[in-house]
Design an enzyme around this catalytic site. Structure first.
Site, PDB file in Angstrom:
ATOM      1  N   HIS A 148       0.860  -1.181   0.000  1.00 18.78           N
ATOM      2  CA  HIS A 148       0.000   0.000   0.000  1.00 18.78           C
ATOM      3  C   HIS A 148       0.898   1.233   0.000  1.00 18.78           C
ATOM      4  CE1 HIS A 148      -2.370  -3.317   1.524  1.00 18.78           C
ATOM      5  NE2 HIS A 148      -3.448  -2.663   1.095  1.00 18.78           N
ATOM      6  N   ASP A 203      -6.628 -10.653   0.666  1.00 22.73           N
ATOM      7  CA  ASP A 203      -6.558  -9.224   0.374  1.00 22.73           C
ATOM      8  C   ASP A 203      -6.015  -8.431   1.571  1.00 22.73           C
ATOM      9  OD1 ASP A 203      -8.640  -8.907   2.191  1.00 22.73           O
ATOM     10  OD2 ASP A 203     -10.132  -8.375   0.683  1.00 22.73           O
ATOM     11  N   SER A 204      -6.133  -7.125   1.504  1.00 19.12           N
ATOM     12  CA  SER A 204      -5.610  -6.241   2.547  1.00 19.12           C
ATOM     13  C   SER A 204      -6.205  -6.524   3.920  1.00 19.12           C
ATOM     14  CB  SER A 204      -5.893  -4.780   2.182  1.00 19.12           C
ATOM     15  OG  SER A 204      -5.362  -4.487   0.920  1.00 19.12           O
TER      16      SER A 204
END
EC number: 2.3.1.251
Length: 189
Positions: free
Chosen positions: A61, A104-105
């Site tokens: 990110h 995922d995140s």
């Protein structure tokens, strides 16, 4: 006054003719692009040269686009796997169809499937080394969006040697959303 009106009318008529041709040209370009894409997808599906294993490697990110509190909580190790078929065309470019699932995140499963294309360069005398730039068109679904299918169009880049390729994309976004670098290893069999 009549002269100005005539000049305006001629100019407006010329603009209409040009914009009509531009519109027709744009439509034919879209039509040709769709036919090329659908033919490439069909050929890759019907005549694959390789079977591919996808292994997600990293999500990162962009720190400039997130609050530290958010990035501290995010998963940046996207465990998962995927499978695909691929081929090299007569110009040496890569085409692939794939289905992959990864964490995922938020550490929830995210599936993605689609078609990828890369213009491929082999800049060294050793033709096993290759670089690629292209795009992927696909569909993904996320837990935080109730697994509603979401279409994606994303850039692709890669560096590889022989059957092993490190492939990557960047998911654009806004502050605290998107702006994620995602990469995976792809092995051709």
């Amino acid at each position: 006054m009549l002269r100005r009106f005539s000049l305006f009318s001629l100019g407006f008529l010329g603009w209409l003719l040009v914009s009509g041709n531009a519109s027709a040209s744009f439509s034919s370009t879209l039509s040709e692009g769709y036919h090329t894409l659908s033919n490439n997808v069909a050929q890759t599906w019907n005549e694959p040269e390789h079977y591919d294993l996808y292994v997600p490697a990293i999500t990162w990110h962009a720190r400039f686009a997130y609050d530290k509190e958010k990035t501290d909580k995010y998963n940046e190790r996207p465990w998962g796997a995927g499978f695909g078929v691929s081929r090299w065309d007569e110009k040496g470019n890569w085409h692939g169809l794939y289905l992959m699932a990864f964490k995922d995140s938020f550490n929830k499963w995210e599936p993605i499937g689609g078609y990828g294309w890369e213009k491929t360069w082999r800049p060294l005398t050793d033709q096993n080394f290759h670089l690629g730039l292209g795009y992927t068109l696909g569909v993904t679904a996320r837990d935080n969006w109730n697994y509603i299918p979401i279409p994606v169009i994303l850039p692709l880049a890669s560096i590889g040697y022989g059957p092993a390729t490190f492939q990557m994309t960047y998911i654009p976004g806004t502050y605290n959303n998107g702006n994620v670098y995602f990469a995976w290893a792809r092995f051709q069999f």
